[in-house]
Design a protein around this motif. Sequence first.
Motif, PDB file in Angstrom:
ATOM      1  N   ALA A   1      -2.226   5.641  -0.157  1.00  0.00           N
ATOM      2  CA  ALA A   1      -1.839   4.370  -0.759  1.00  0.00           C
ATOM      3  C   ALA A   1      -3.026   3.907  -1.598  1.00  0.00           C
ATOM      4  CB  ALA A   1      -1.513   3.345   0.320  1.00  0.00           C
TER       5      ALA A   1
ATOM      6  N   GLY B   1      -3.213   4.936   4.278  1.00  0.00           N
ATOM      7  CA  GLY B   1      -3.987   3.902   3.596  1.00  0.00           C
ATOM      8  C   GLY B   1      -5.036   3.325   4.518  1.00  0.00           C
TER       9      GLY B   1
ATOM     10  N   THR C   1       0.309   0.343   3.589  1.00  0.00           N
ATOM     11  CA  THR C   1       0.999   1.446   2.923  1.00  0.00           C
ATOM     12  C   THR C   1       2.349   1.031   2.356  1.00  0.00           C
ATOM     13  OG1 THR C   1       2.036   2.149   4.991  1.00  0.00           O
ATOM     14  CG2 THR C   1      -0.100   3.148   4.454  1.00  0.00           C
TER      15      THR C   1
ATOM     16  N   SER D   1       3.842   6.041   8.143  1.00  0.00           N
ATOM     17  CA  SER D   1       2.789   5.226   7.536  1.00  0.00           C
ATOM     18  C   SER D   1       1.585   5.237   8.465  1.00  0.00           C
ATOM     19  CB  SER D   1       3.265   3.796   7.325  1.00  0.00           C
ATOM     20  OG  SER D   1       4.260   3.747   6.346  1.00  0.00           O
TER      21      SER D   1
END
Length: 146
Positions: free
Chosen positions: A59, A94, A98, A122
């Motif tokens: 991300a 991330g 995300t 995620s």
Amino acid sequence: MPRLLVVHHTPSPALQAVLTAVREGVALVEDVELTVRPALSAGAAGVLAADGVLLGTPANIGYMSGALKHFFDTVFYPCLDATAGLPYGVYVHGNDDTAGALTSVQRITGALGWRQVAAPLSLTGAPGAEDLEACRELAATIAVGL
């Protein structure tokens, strides 16, 4: 033999660990041919030859990586009609969020008519043992479904 294409952008050690777990997950399933391509070198021919796709991206500033976006830009029109219904999954990593990256991937795969066959994964922060196991499970789930 069914073919699974993994298209990824792996610029960090965290994402390298995730990609390794994805490979391990696919290896748990017999009789699936795995092709792994960095997003900047993956193209329409690979997607057209695949029976399913697993997408992986960091991300970046609330969006998928530029590399994965480039992949989509490259394959969108050549694959638009020919890959409708293609099974896919996605993982996003991330530092803290995300959601935007995941939404952007789902928007494009939806426009392509691809069919999400596993819940998106995620991951935030350094991936731990549970995160890596979830990556293995995601990859195995997609592989089994082919």
